[in-house]
Design an enzyme around this catalytic site. Structure first.
Site, short mmCIF file in Angstrom:
data_model
loop_
_atom_site.label_atom_id
_atom_site.label_comp_id
_atom_site.label_asym_id
_atom_site.label_seq_id
_atom_site.Cartn_x
_atom_site.Cartn_y
_atom_site.Cartn_z
N ARG A 113 16.23 -5.57 12.69
CA ARG A 113 15.84 -6.86 11.51
C ARG A 113 14.99 -7.10 11.75
O ARG A 113 14.45 -7.13 13.03
CB ARG A 113 17.27 -7.79 12.50
CG ARG A 113 18.69 -6.89 11.95
CD ARG A 113 19.65 -8.09 12.18
NE ARG A 113 19.28 -8.94 13.06
CZ ARG A 113 19.80 -10.48 13.44
NH1 ARG A 113 21.13 -10.94 12.86
NH2 ARG A 113 20.30 -11.24 14.99
N THR A 117 12.45 -12.66 8.65
CA THR A 117 13.99 -12.81 7.84
C THR A 117 15.42 -12.11 8.29
O THR A 117 16.33 -12.32 7.42
CB THR A 117 13.30 -11.80 6.67
OG1 THR A 117 13.34 -11.03 7.26
CG2 THR A 117 12.12 -12.30 6.17
N ASP A 209 21.43 -9.09 22.43
CA ASP A 209 21.11 -8.26 21.65
C ASP A 209 21.69 -6.99 22.41
O ASP A 209 21.43 -6.44 23.23
CB ASP A 209 19.43 -7.95 21.89
CG ASP A 209 18.59 -7.18 21.55
OD1 ASP A 209 18.80 -5.86 20.94
OD2 ASP A 209 18.11 -7.69 19.93
N ASP A 212 18.99 -3.79 23.65
CA ASP A 212 17.98 -4.11 23.96
C ASP A 212 18.88 -4.63 26.01
O ASP A 212 18.52 -3.90 27.02
CB ASP A 212 17.51 -5.78 24.78
CG ASP A 212 16.25 -5.58 23.89
OD1 ASP A 212 15.86 -3.88 23.07
OD2 ASP A 212 16.07 -6.83 23.60
#
Ligand code: PRP
Ligand code: URA
Length: 218
Positions: A113, A117, A209, A212
Site C-alpha cells: 500500500r 494514497t 502492521d 512488520d
C-alpha cells in the site's frame, strides 16, 4: 464444525466463531507479542480458518481395500487448488494451508500500500499456467480498505481464474463493502470483523502492521 457467523450486510462473509480462534487472535493483537509468537499464532489461526474455508472442496469416491474389507472412500478431486499469498504478510499463512492441502500449488502476488494514497502498488505476480481450471485460496491477514484484496482478485479474474476464496484474519467493514461491491461472488473467511479504519487506513482495534510484526521489521 465451528459456529460461522453471517452478517446481514455481507452475505458472503463468514466469520469463524470458535474459542480457539478467539483466544489466539487476542494474543496476536497484543502489543507485547513478539515476531516468533506472532508467526506461530498466524499459522495456528490459519489452520483453523482453513479447515472451514475448504469445506466446499470436491471429492471423488473410489473403491479401496481396508484390512477388513472393500469399501467406497472419498478422495480429494483434482485439479489441486492454488494458494495465493499477498506478499508480504500473506506468506505467513501459506504453510498452514499447505498442511491442509499438501498437493496445492502456490502462486504469489506482490502488493504494497502506498502510505499516502492507500492504493496498492503491484510488484510481482506468478501463478500456474493452467490456473483457469483451479480453485484459488487467496490469503492475507489484513483486509483494511480492501484495495489489496480487490487488486489480487481483479488480477486473478484477468487471468481467467473463475473460482476464488479469500481468507484473512481481520477485516474492516469499509473494506468488506468495497470488496463485495466489486466481487460479490468471492467468499471471505475471517476470524474477526473489526470496528473501523482509522484516518491512516489501519484497522481498529486491529493488530498494527501485520507484515512488520510478522517479520520483525518494526
Ligand atoms: C498490508 C496487508 C494487506 C494490506 C491491507 O500489506 O498485509 O496486504 O496492507 O490493506 P488494504 O486492505 O488497505 O489494501 P502492506 O501493503 O502493508 O504490505 P506488506 O505486507 O509488504 O507490509
Ligand atoms: N495493513 C496492516 O498491516 N494493518 C492494518 O491495520 C491495515 C493494513
Amino acid at each position: 464444525m465451528s459456529v460461522i457467523k453471517r452478517h446481514e450486510a455481507f452475505t458472503n462473509f463468514f466469520q469463524i466463531l470458535h474459542p480457539l480462534v478467539a483466544g489466539k487472535l487476542s494474543l496476536l493483537r497484543q502489543q507485547q507479542t513478539d515476531h516468533k509468537l506472532f508467526r506461530e499464532l498466524v499459522h495456528e489461526i490459519t489452520l483453523l480458518l482453513g479447515y472451514e474455508a475448504t469445506q466446499n472442496l470436491s471429492t471423488n469416491t473410489v473403491e479401496i481395500q481396508t484390512p477388513m474389507e472393500k469399501c467406497m472412500a472419498p478422495f480429494l478431486a483434482g485439479p489441486s487448488p492454488v494458494i495465493l499469498p499477498i506478499l508480504r504478510a500473506g506468506v505467513g499463512m501459506v504453510d498452514a494451508l499447505l498442511t491442509l492441502m499438501p498437493q496445492a500449488k502456490v502462486g504469489h502476488i506482490g502488493l504494497f500500500r502506498d502510505e499516502k494514497t492507500l492504493k496498492p502498488e503491484g510488484y510481482y505476480f506468478k501463478i500456474p499456467e493452467d490456473s483457469d481450471k483451479r480453485h484459488f485460496y487467496v490469503c492475507d491477514p489484513m483486509l483494511a480498505t480492501g484495495g489489496s484484496a480487490i487488486r489480487a482478485v481483479n488480477t486473478l479474474k484477468k487471468h481467467q481464474v473463475k473460482s476464488i476464496t479469500f481468507i484473512c484474519l481481520l477485516a474492516a467493514p469499509e473494506g468488506l463493502k468495497a470488496f463485495f461491491d466489486e466481487h460479490p461472488d468471492v467468499p471471505i473467511y475471517s476470524a474477526s470483523l473489526d470496528r473501523c479504519l482509522n484516518s491512516k487506513g489501519y484497522i481498529c482495534p486491529g493488530l498494527g502492521d501485520a507484515g512488520d510484526r510478522m517479520f520483525g521489521t518494526l
